[in-house]
Every structure is written in C-alpha cells, then in structure tokens.
Design a protein around this motif. Structure first.
Motif, mmCIF file in Angstrom:
data_model
loop_
_atom_site.group_PDB
_atom_site.id
_atom_site.type_symbol
_atom_site.label_atom_id
_atom_site.label_comp_id
_atom_site.label_asym_id
_atom_site.label_seq_id
_atom_site.Cartn_x
_atom_site.Cartn_y
_atom_site.Cartn_z
ATOM 1 N N ASN A 1 -1.515 19.100 -11.618
ATOM 2 C CA ASN A 1 -2.912 18.887 -11.749
ATOM 3 C C ASN A 1 -2.858 18.519 -13.541
ATOM 4 O O ASN A 1 -4.381 17.604 -13.151
ATOM 5 N N ASP B 1 -4.903 13.575 -7.301
ATOM 6 C CA ASP B 1 -4.886 13.136 -5.238
ATOM 7 C C ASP B 1 -6.657 13.768 -5.309
ATOM 8 O O ASP B 1 -7.342 14.323 -5.847
ATOM 9 N N ASP C 1 -7.865 15.497 -2.940
ATOM 10 C CA ASP C 1 -8.179 16.737 -2.230
ATOM 11 C C ASP C 1 -9.049 17.738 -3.792
ATOM 12 O O ASP C 1 -10.099 17.937 -3.668
ATOM 13 N N ASN C 2 -8.314 17.029 -5.174
ATOM 14 C CA ASN C 2 -8.629 17.343 -6.114
ATOM 15 C C ASN C 2 -9.945 17.282 -7.085
ATOM 16 O O ASN C 2 -10.657 17.564 -7.810
ATOM 17 N N GLU D 1 -12.010 15.798 -4.977
ATOM 18 C CA GLU D 1 -13.587 16.642 -4.127
ATOM 19 C C GLU D 1 -13.422 17.899 -4.619
ATOM 20 O O GLU D 1 -14.541 18.209 -4.759
ATOM 21 N N ALA D 2 -12.671 18.670 -4.613
ATOM 22 C CA ALA D 2 -13.077 19.890 -5.467
ATOM 23 C C ALA D 2 -13.935 20.161 -6.749
ATOM 24 O O ALA D 2 -14.722 21.024 -6.705
ATOM 25 N N ASN E 1 -16.947 19.321 -5.509
ATOM 26 C CA ASN E 1 -17.705 20.369 -4.823
ATOM 27 C C ASN E 1 -18.207 21.914 -6.111
ATOM 28 O O ASN E 1 -19.893 21.948 -5.632
#
Length: 750
Positions: free
Chosen positions: A714, A722, A724-725, A727-728, A731
């Motif tokens: 990452n 990506d 998902d990361n 979005e993490a 969040n």
C-alpha cells in the motif's frame, strides 16, 4: 564569536544592563528569571550559534508568556499548564526553518535569527550606556496614557519596561522574512527558467493575497476590546481597531503629529498591492501584522487589561513596521518626514540604528551572499556622547565606501546627534580594497509556564543529587569509589548554588518533559483531572525517553561548545559521552533512564500528574475499531508509535479544513459527519501522511506485506491505491466523530 575575538566591551555593557535590572516576577514571586535570561546570553557570547540564539528567544518569550490570569493559582501554589502551543515561538521556528532550508534557492539571503539576537543585545548596550536615550524612552512612556508600566518595589520606573518592549521589537523585527524569501524564490525560478529559453525573455513576479483583509484582521474574541482605548483617543473610534494597519496608522499619526491618519491608513491598506506592482516585499510590514495578530489574540483571550496591547505591544509592532517603512515611505512623497527623532518613537529609532549597524557574524544562506565577504568581528565603544563601531573583515571584499555609506544612511534617516552629541563613528580596520582573501521536529507537547519549569528544574537537580549520594554510598560500602564519582560527590550543590549555565541545563531538561510525554501518548494534567494518574512507565517507554534525553543533551552540549574526547575535561569543554546512545555504557545510560522514571513523581511534587492523553485514548479507540484481534498493548513499540503519530496527523489534517479536536465540554457545536468530497480529501491526506511515516521508519513498497523486510503493497500514490484501502481511509474520518465522542472529545468547525 567570543568577547576576545571581537575585542569590544559589548558583553561588559550587557553585564551593566543586567546589574541594574530588576524583574517584577523575581522580586514579587521569588523567581530567578533574570539569571536564566542572562545565562543564556552569556552562553551566546561564548558560542554564537543558532542553538543558543533560539534559547534566548525561548527564555524571553516564556518569561513574558501571556496566560489565563484567573487560573494561575490554586491554594497559593501555581499549577497552571499552557495547553496550547506557544504561537510566538512557533513563528520563530518557522523563520529559522525557512532560512536554513531555502537559502540555496535564492541569490541574496543572510541569517536573521542570530542577527535579531545581536540587534537585541546591541540595543540593551546602548540603553545601558547612553543616558540621553534612556531619558527619551522613559519620557515617551510617561507622556503616554499608559500607567501600568513596570515599576520597582518603591514605585519607580523599572528598566524592565524597556527590556519587554525592546525584546519584542528586536527579536521579532524579521519574523515575517519567510514571505520575502518566497517572493525571491519565485522571482529567481521564473526569471531563471525563462532566461534559459532565451536571454531576451524577462518576467516580473509578485506575491499576491487572495484576501489580504483576512490576514490583516485580529481574531475577534472580545467586541469591547478597544473600548477603554477609544475613551482616551476618541478619534480612533472611526478606525477599525481589529485591523492591524489601522492600529499602526493611528500610532504613527499620534507619534508624528504632522502625519494624517487617513493618509497612512490608505497607504497601508494598499501597501501589499504596491509591493506587488513594484516588485519588492517589505518583510517588516508582515512582521508587524504577525506580532499584532499573535498578541491581539492572546491578550483578548487571557489579559484583563487591554491597554497592555494598545500601548507596549503596539509600540513594539509599530517600531517593527517603521524599521523599513520610515525611510522607504514616510521620508518620501507625500509624507516627506525629516530625520526620525528619538522622542517621536524611541523603539523605532533604536531598531533602525541597531538593525543597520549589526553586520558581524551573519551567516550567508543565499547563493551569491555565500560568495561575498562578510564582517567577521567588530570593536565597539558606547557612552553618553558617542557610538564608535569598527568593523573587522577577514576575507573577501566589503565594498568601496562600505562604512561611509552606512553612516550616511543612518544620518539621513535618524537624528543621530540627538542621542550621540559627538557623533556616530563607523569605520573598517583596513582599507576597503585590501579586505580580501583567497527526536523529531514533528513531536510536540504543550508548553509549561516558566514558573512550573523552574520548580521542575529544582526537583530534577535534587533527584540528581540523591542519585549521586546513593551511588557514592554504595561505592563506599564496596570500597570502590572512582575519581569521577568522588568529584561528582564533592561537587554536590543545591539548585540555587548552581552556575546560571547549569541551571539552564536543568531548565532544558524540565522544558522537554511535555514533548517526551507526547512521544509515549501521555500528557500533564491538574490533579482535578478525572483520568487516573500514571505512576510509572514501562521499561520500553523509559528506554525511549532516555534515548531522547541523551539526544537532547548532546544537542545542548554541542550548542554550548563541548566536544568529544576520551577523557572528561570540564575546563576545556571535553566529554567522552558525546556519542550515540548505543556507545554509552549501561552505567551512563542510567543517568538518562533515572530522569525518565522520575517524571511522574516530579509532576506530583508540583501539584500535577501524568495521565494518558486523550489523543492516546483516541488511538486506542481507533485500534479497537479496526484490529479487534490484537490488543494495543501487545503491539510492537514501533507500531504503537506509528498509531500515535497517525492520530496526531488526523488532527492536523482536520485543521487544514478549519476543524479542531477539542474537549467535549468546550464551546462549539460538535460535528457529526462530513460530506463525500471532504472525506475523500481527508483520506488522501491521511494516506500521504501514513506513507511518509512508513518511509521514515524504513519501510518501502513491496508486493507483499512483510514485517521482517519492511515491505508493504500500500506504499503507493493515492491514485494507484485500490478501492478497498481508499474506502478504509475514508471510513477513518467517517467514524472519527463517534470515536472522539467515546473519549470525551469532539470535532468543531473553527
């Protein structure tokens, strides 16, 4: 540069000033602040470098730190902490970093940190040596409507009033210089770039403000801030006294009776645009506004008497403006003022004089300035009738007529004979044409009031004495007392018997405690705080704090002229301990570990305690939200540190968009969420900060995460990360308001 090298009596003049100086806090509250400031100045004379220059700044602005007057005492004992950064010192740090980091990008730039300290000292010397100047300054204060100036115990005028006003004017007069640096960088880049295409190209550049009025405005905390002042000066009611340029325009009009306030107001309002059109930057203009903005905020927030702002602070800030503005503007059309008389503005008179005369020992940062010759030393004589300064150039070419031009400039701008009846003598020691010759800045803790620092320093020294006594008793019992230990035992003294230099060493250690605690997620709190007190640190935490203390000790020793040598020689400033931590023996390391272990009991001794910081609690909450499978305490130390820093970065990222994280009971409505664009902006900034921290800890990109080789997939730019990361990261900020609520914090919009 030592006194012997300069062969002048500047240090003697400073000694005289301090001999006659009495500080209010010393005689009223039993402190030794004068000794601390004088000790720092003595060290600067012995070792003139940026480390010791900054220590003078730090001591001065901690002595005169403005804090909440209503909460200074609890049962007669001072236990107040300062929970916000010292904004004054932060400006100094910014100037220092800009100068040191950007000099190679422009042609002309010299040191301003050490220069400002030398200007400060030269002004103290003139005040001490010249009776006429002292009379002008005192007369100026007396004729004003400010009657709360510093007094001695018998009610007489105190020289501390001059120290305070002059300290702000001299030490802050170049604080806005980074603005000028940025302008010079832009000009060099643009012109250098286009001329590389063709020498016939040229381009003008200028710094522009999208909203200068925003910068030129005091934070308004008290709508009645100027009421008392306008009762004395009713004409000021027609000005905006939350606007720095209006404030100094009124001051100039008052001090120079022939100047119309509206003319000065109009000129200052448009000055930033005039600078853009004419292609220059007056850093004194920006320095003045920064001083008024900083002190305007602090005095509204903490001080009960707002005259403290409108008289001494405005006096100092106006002098800062005038040190360039007087000759560049007020002596030209349409104002056409004559030479500045010391009775009109004593501080401005002195600042112009000292700023122009101070040439010795100025480090060059600019490309062309590094190639030029500089004044290496000077000889100085000051008395009631004359100032005689002789510059010593040991290399390079000072320029034909160097001393004549300097003298002519000062006589054109100042009424020199009003102070020095026999004149100002400026010379060089040889003919001009022969003067030739071939832890981590991110770690910050809250500042502690100097009175608390002093108490801590006393306790630190007492603990050190106890350690030496115990070590000596154990050695005697074993029949193994080394020569060095015997010397330490025989040299045991109380704190008040220490030399000023050793007092400063203890002060330095005490001052670093908040920063050390911030490293391990702790902070200092009053005993009334509901959080449980931390009475001891883990072995890993003690080790981290000890390493930091050793690094700070090494910086202090190097800054004060000590060097490494295998055998300790105090007289010649040689120590065998000026080495990396890993090269110390376990016995010596204990001298750093003991102070770390003692921090909780030190805090208790002055009515405070060490607690888990709310940022650390927020870190726990964030960890529990994302990694329920591993307890925070079971994480490796470097991972804990990374998490602490990430929580700190989140708060800094929020501040970029005008948000603050504050205690839950603070004023302001709590933010419960952010829109998608704001979340995306925060998430990208957070990812950048995480990558930077990882890189600093030795990590690099790798297709697979590996704790041993320190690789992580990452560690890429945001656009490549990506979904998902990403979005993490979003969040994190989406859930942040709720996580803050759980630890009695909240997010508010400034």
């Amino acid at each position: 540069m030592t006194e012997k090298e300069t062969e002048n009596d500047l240090k003697g003049y400073i000694d005289k000033f301090f001999d006659e100086l009495v500080l209010y806090d010393d005689y009223k509250n039993g402190h030794c602040y004068k000794d601390l400031l004088k000790a720092g100045i003595d060290l600067f004379f012995e070792h003139e470098n940026s480390y010791n220059a900054y220590e003078i700044y730090r001591t001065f602005f901690m002595i005169y730190q403005i804090t909440d007057e209503d909460n200074l005492k609890n049962n007669g004992e001072v236990i107040t902490l300062v929970k916000e950064p010292n904004v004054i010192l932060n400006l100094v740090k910014t100037m220092k970093k800009y100068e040191e980091s950007t000099g190679d990008l422009i042609d002309k730039q010299r040191d301003h940190l050490i220069h400002s300290v030398n200007v400060f000292l030269l002004g103290l010397a003139i005040y001490a040596q010249n009776r006429k100047y002292r009379e002008f300054f005192q007369g100026y204060v007396f004729k004003s409507n400010y009657d709360t100036y510093y007094r001695l115990e018998n009610g007489d005028f105190s020289h501390e009033e001059f120290l305070y006003r002059w300290g702000i004017a001299a030490l802050f007069h170049d604080i806005g210089y980074p603005v000028e640096i940025i302008g010079k960088q832009l000009k060099k880049f643009i012109n250098g770039g286009v001329k590389s295409i063709s020498p016939t190209y040229s381009a003008d550049t200028a710094i522009d403000f999208k909203d200068f009025n925003e910068f030129n405005t005091l934070v308004k905390l008290d709508c009645n801030f100027a009421d008392e002042f306008t009762k004395t000066y009713p004409e000021a009611k027609f000005l905006n006294l939350f606007k720095p340029t209006d404030i100094v325009a009124h001051k100039i009009s008052t001090d120079f009776g022939s100047v119309n306030v509206n003319d000065v107001t109009n000129h200052l309002d448009n000055f930033v645009y005039s600078m853009g059109e004419l292609g220059f930057i007056d850093h004194g203009f920006f320095s003045c506004i920064l001083v008024l903005n900083s002190y305007g905020y602090l005095i509204q927030k903490y001080a009960q008497n707002h005259d403290f702002f409108f008289y001494p602070i405005v006096d100092s800030a106006s002098a800062i403006l005038l040190h360039n503005y007087y000759r560049n503007v007020l002596q030209k059309d349409p104002f056409n003022l004559r030479e500045l008389h010391p009775s009109q503005s004593p501080l401005a008179f002195l600042l112009i004089l000292c700023d122009e005369l101070q040439e010795w020992g100025r480090q060059a940062f600019g490309v062309k300035d590094k190639q030029k010759a500089h004044v290496n030393g000077f000889k100085l004589t000051i008395d009631d009738d004359m100032l005689n300064i002789r510059y010593i150039g040991q290399s390079g070419y000072l320029g034909k007529g160097f001393h004549k031009d300097k003298r002519a400039l000062l006589y054109n701008v100042l009424s020199v004979d009003s102070v020095f009846q026999s004149g100002l003598i400026v010379s060089t020691d040889v003919q001009e044409h022969f003067i030739t010759s071939g832890i981590d800045d991110d770690i910050q803790g809250p500042d502690i009031l100097l009175r608390n620092v002093e108490n801590l320093a006393i306790m630190i020294h007492e603990y050190y004495n106890d350690t030496i006594r115990k070590e000596y008793e154990d050695a005697v019992e074993k029949g193994d007392v080394s020569e060095e230990l015997q010397e330490k035992y025989d040299g045991i003294k109380s704190y008040h018997e220490l030399s000023p230099q050793l007092k400063i060493a203890n002060i330095r250690q005490a001052r670093s405690i908040p920063t050390k605690l911030a490293m391990i997620g702790c902070e200092i709190a009053n005993k009334s705080d509901e959080r449980p007190a931390i009475t001891e640190f883990s072995p890993d935490e003690v080790e981290d704090l000890a390493i930091f203390e050793h690094d700070e000790w090494c910086k202090e020793k190097e800054g004060t002229g000590w060097t490494y040598g295998e055998v300790k020689d105090t007289d010649n400033f040689i120590t065998p301990y000026l080495v990396p931590w890993d090269e110390l023996t376990e016995e010596i390391k204990e001298y750093d570990r003991d102070p770390a272990r003692n921090i909780p009991s030190l805090m208790q001794s002055i009515g405070l305690k060490v607690v888990t910081s709310k940022i650390r609690l927020l870190t726990f909450e964030m960890h529990d939200s994302y990694q329920q499978d591993v307890a925070f305490d079971d994480l490796p130390e470097y991972v804990k540190y990374t998490n602490y820093k990430q929580a700190d970065y989140l708060i800094k990222i929020l501040s970029l968009m005008g948000y603050s994280v504050v205690d839950a009971d603070s004023s302001g409505e709590a933010i419960t969420g952010f829109d998608y664009d704001t979340l995306d902006y925060f998430a990208e900034r957070e990812h950048e900060a995480w990558c930077k921290l990882k890189f600093n800890l030795g990590w690099r990109y790798g297709p697979v995460k590996d704790e041993i080789s320190k690789t992580n997939p990452n560690l890429v730019e945001w656009d490549v990360l990506d979904f998902d990361n990403k979005e993490a990261n979003r969040n994190t900020f989406k859930n942040l308001p709720e996580m803050c609520r759980k630890v009695d914090l909240k997010i508010v919009k400034n």
